[in-house]
Design a protein around this motif. Structure first.
Motif, PDB file in Angstrom:
ATOM      1  N   CYS A   1      34.057  57.409  31.329  1.00 53.06           N
ATOM      2  CA  CYS A   1      34.124  56.500  30.618  1.00 53.06           C
ATOM      3  C   CYS A   1      35.556  55.752  31.478  1.00 53.06           C
ATOM      4  O   CYS A   1      36.407  56.332  31.696  1.00 53.06           O
ATOM      5  CB  CYS A   1      34.599  56.771  29.207  1.00 53.06           C
ATOM      6  N   ASN A   2      36.098  54.625  31.936  1.00 52.60           N
ATOM      7  CA  ASN A   2      36.814  54.773  32.476  1.00 52.60           C
ATOM      8  C   ASN A   2      37.678  53.817  31.808  1.00 52.60           C
ATOM      9  O   ASN A   2      39.111  53.933  32.535  1.00 52.60           O
ATOM     10  CB  ASN A   2      36.124  52.504  32.727  1.00 52.60           C
TER      11      ASN A   2
ATOM     12  N   CYS B   1      30.767  53.649  32.403  1.00 56.00           N
ATOM     13  CA  CYS B   1      31.035  52.908  31.408  1.00 56.00           C
ATOM     14  C   CYS B   1      29.883  53.894  30.474  1.00 56.00           C
ATOM     15  O   CYS B   1      28.846  52.877  30.063  1.00 56.00           O
ATOM     16  CB  CYS B   1      31.786  52.170  30.315  1.00 56.00           C
TER      17      CYS B   1
ATOM     18  N   CYS C   1      35.889  54.905  20.326  1.00 52.58           N
ATOM     19  CA  CYS C   1      34.811  55.002  20.966  1.00 52.58           C
ATOM     20  C   CYS C   1      34.493  56.753  21.201  1.00 52.58           C
ATOM     21  O   CYS C   1      34.854  57.639  21.733  1.00 52.58           O
ATOM     22  CB  CYS C   1      34.770  54.183  22.862  1.00 52.58           C
TER      23      CYS C   1
ATOM     24  N   TYR D   1      32.505  58.225  23.218  1.00 52.98           N
ATOM     25  CA  TYR D   1      32.765  58.664  24.627  1.00 52.98           C
ATOM     26  C   TYR D   1      33.641  58.469  25.161  1.00 52.98           C
ATOM     27  O   TYR D   1      34.290  59.380  26.198  1.00 52.98           O
ATOM     28  CB  TYR D   1      31.884  57.607  26.086  1.00 52.98           C
TER      29      TYR D   1
ATOM     30  N   SER E   1      33.779  46.927  32.851  1.00 53.79           N
ATOM     31  CA  SER E   1      34.120  48.043  32.646  1.00 53.79           C
ATOM     32  C   SER E   1      34.568  49.220  31.285  1.00 53.79           C
ATOM     33  O   SER E   1      34.432  49.943  31.385  1.00 53.79           O
ATOM     34  CB  SER E   1      35.474  47.633  33.188  1.00 53.79           C
ATOM     35  N   CYS E   2      34.518  48.264  30.000  1.00 52.47           N
ATOM     36  CA  CYS E   2      34.648  48.348  28.659  1.00 52.47           C
ATOM     37  C   CYS E   2      34.364  47.891  27.726  1.00 52.47           C
ATOM     38  O   CYS E   2      35.032  46.769  27.747  1.00 52.47           O
ATOM     39  CB  CYS E   2      36.351  48.550  28.794  1.00 52.47           C
ATOM     40  N   ILE E   3      33.540  48.009  27.069  1.00 48.10           N
ATOM     41  CA  ILE E   3      33.200  46.994  25.428  1.00 48.10           C
ATOM     42  C   ILE E   3      34.106  47.716  24.298  1.00 48.10           C
ATOM     43  O   ILE E   3      33.855  47.949  23.403  1.00 48.10           O
ATOM     44  CB  ILE E   3      32.162  47.240  25.163  1.00 48.10           C
ATOM     45  N   ALA E   4      35.113  48.583  23.985  1.00 52.41           N
ATOM     46  CA  ALA E   4      35.526  49.726  23.493  1.00 52.41           C
ATOM     47  C   ALA E   4      36.556  48.388  22.065  1.00 52.41           C
ATOM     48  O   ALA E   4      37.466  47.208  22.794  1.00 52.41           O
ATOM     49  CB  ALA E   4      36.225  50.912  23.550  1.00 52.41           C
TER      50      ALA E   4
ATOM     51  N   ALA F   1      29.323  53.665  27.441  1.00 55.65           N
ATOM     52  CA  ALA F   1      28.861  52.732  25.836  1.00 55.65           C
ATOM     53  C   ALA F   1      27.756  52.042  26.226  1.00 55.65           C
ATOM     54  O   ALA F   1      27.177  51.194  25.087  1.00 55.65           O
ATOM     55  CB  ALA F   1      30.182  52.197  25.654  1.00 55.65           C
TER      56      ALA F   1
HETATM   57  S1  SF4 Z   1      33.281  51.541  26.105  1.00 50.09           S
HETATM   58 FE1  SF4 Z   1      35.332  51.642  26.855  1.00 50.09          FE
HETATM   59  S2  SF4 Z   1      36.544  53.471  26.313  1.00 50.09           S
HETATM   60 FE2  SF4 Z   1      34.417  53.667  25.190  1.00 50.09          FE
HETATM   61  S3  SF4 Z   1      32.956  54.870  27.324  1.00 50.09           S
HETATM   62 FE3  SF4 Z   1      32.996  52.473  27.635  1.00 50.09          FE
HETATM   63  S4  SF4 Z   1      34.618  52.487  29.352  1.00 50.09           S
HETATM   64 FE4  SF4 Z   1      35.018  54.523  28.098  1.00 50.09          FE
END
Ligand code: SF4
Ligand SMILES: Cc1cc2nc3c(=O)[nH]c(=O)nc-3n(C[C@H](O)[C@H](O)[C@H](O)COP(=O)(O)OP(=O)(O)OC[C@H]3O[C@@H](n4cnc5c(N)ncnc54)[C@H](O)[C@@H]3O)c2cc1C
Length: 333
Positions: A132-133, A141, A122, A124, A159-162, A143
């Motif tokens: 970025c969490n 996040c 990712c 970010y 919280s996160c979609i990586a 993204a």
């Molecule tokens: S998708 Fe996950 S790795 Fe990417 S910015 Fe969001 S929290 Fe961070």
């Protein structure tokens, strides 16, 4: 540049002794360095000291001809394993997943243990000026509302979609691989499919390993499924790119019908993803263009694409169907 210490160890016992000195939460093992050093240069990761494990000879070997299982030392090089003739013949999906990863130069450096634990790509996460969490828990996040074309359509949270970026772990997931580890608290064996966590509220915790837990080997149960297997990887360019969508597929056809099927997906989920319902949809059926296409659709039935990742909903099922038909050809050979 931040100063850090460095120690080279020559045995698992020495690695554990160094880990005890550094403490459970501060241990950082260095293998090929192709992920770790990269992220340290970007100031995404810091280390007080690196424990260089590359000289541990007992972790450098692999055996692909065992009757009951294939055994890969954690320090086996990607390139050596990818080129192994027995693996290429008996488990082409495993060999292809390594051949199609990174570049020849990287594969010459990178180890299998490090490959499993590579971090998300990712943008970010790697760019420290963005929330970025995963890199900085609680920061947000970028993204979610930013560039997320390559991001996950399975297994993500608010919280996160990586996506999990690796290829080899996806192929291993199809073969029910296990990972053996050791830490100052003892040894354990982890099913590969349980090694990586879903992000939930704690995306910074990517695996269930403790920082001072060393992967010593990866084991794959020997199976006739290996021969009729393949790893298909669709990406923005033909080589040296991470998967947009990938599928590891293995089948056994008996009397013209599918007796067993394994399907795992990459490039689409926050961790290596097993498509159990798609596997079941094939069992007892002849493998035709129609049943292969239907299995592809079933594999993506529960996906939740975002606007920019909608394209994975057509590419993904086609990738699975194509992989199944290639596996069928290999089954007849
Ligand atoms: S998708 Fe996950 S790795 Fe990417 S910015 Fe969001 S929290 Fe961070
Ligand atoms: C430009 C580029 C393109 C790439 N393309 C792909 C690709 O297409 N597909 C793909 O799958 N990968 C790809 N990669 C990732 C590459 O495969 C990984 O960087 C590599 O496999 C990591 O292995 P390493 O030995 O260098 O690990 P390191 O960088 O040394 O370590 C990675 C992480 O694993 C930990 N670690 C390493 N070994 C152990 C162990 N035995 N026990 C416990 N912890 C350990 C380290 O502490 C670190 O956190 C790419 C990398 C780059 C830089």
């Amino acid at each position: 540049m931040q100063n850090f210490g460095y120690v080279r160890v020559a045995s698992v016992a020495e690695a554990l002794q160094a880990a005890r000195e550094d403490g459970a939460q501060h241990t950082r093992f260095l293998a090929g360095g192709t992920t770790l050093v990269d992220l340290m240069r970007l100031h995404v990761l810091q280390a007080d000291r690196l424990i260089d494990i590359t000289s541990i000879r007992e972790l450098q070997t692999f055996n692909t001809s065992g009757r009951s299982e294939l055994v890969f030392g954690a320090l086996s090089k990607m390139s050596d394993v990818a080129e192994d003739p027995t693996l290429r013949r008996d488990y082409p999906a495993l060999a292809e997943s390594l051949q199609k990863g990174a570049s020849q130069q990287l594969r010459n450096m990178a180890t299998l243990g490090g490959n499993l634990l590579q971090r998300t790509r990712c943008e970010y996460f790697r760019g420290t000026s963005y929330p970025c969490n995963r890199r900085s828990p609680g920061s947000g996040c970028a993204a979610l509302e930013g560039i997320n074309r390559g991001h996950a359509i399975f297994g993500y949270s608010d919280s996160c979609i990586a996506t999990y970026p690796g290829d080899f772990a996806v192929a291993l997931a199809a073969f029910d691989a296990q990972v053996d580890t050791v830490s100052p608290r003892g040894e354990r064996t982890i099913p590969l499919i349980n090694l990586h966590r879903l992000p939930g509220d704690t995306p910074h915790l990517e695996t269930i390993l403790d920082p001072d837990e060393l992967i010593v080997r990866i084991r794959v149960p020997a199976t006739p499924l290996g021969r009729a297997s393949t790893y298909q990887k669709i990406r923005d360019r033909e080589s040296y790119a991470f998967a947009g969508v990938s599928s590891a597929v293995a089948i056994i056809i008996d009397g013209g019908r599918v007796r067993q099927a394994r399907i795992a997906l990459g490039g689409v989920a926050t961790k290596p993803w097993r498509a159990g319902a798609a596997e079941q949809s094939l069992v007892g059926q002849p493998l035709t263009r129609e049943t292969a296409s239907r299995a592809g659709v079933v594999a993506f039935a529960d996906a939740r694409p975002r606007k920019a990742s909608q394209f994975k909903m057509s590419l993904g099922p086609k990738s699975v169907a194509k992989a199944l038909l290639i596996a069928k050809e290999r089954s007849a050979a």
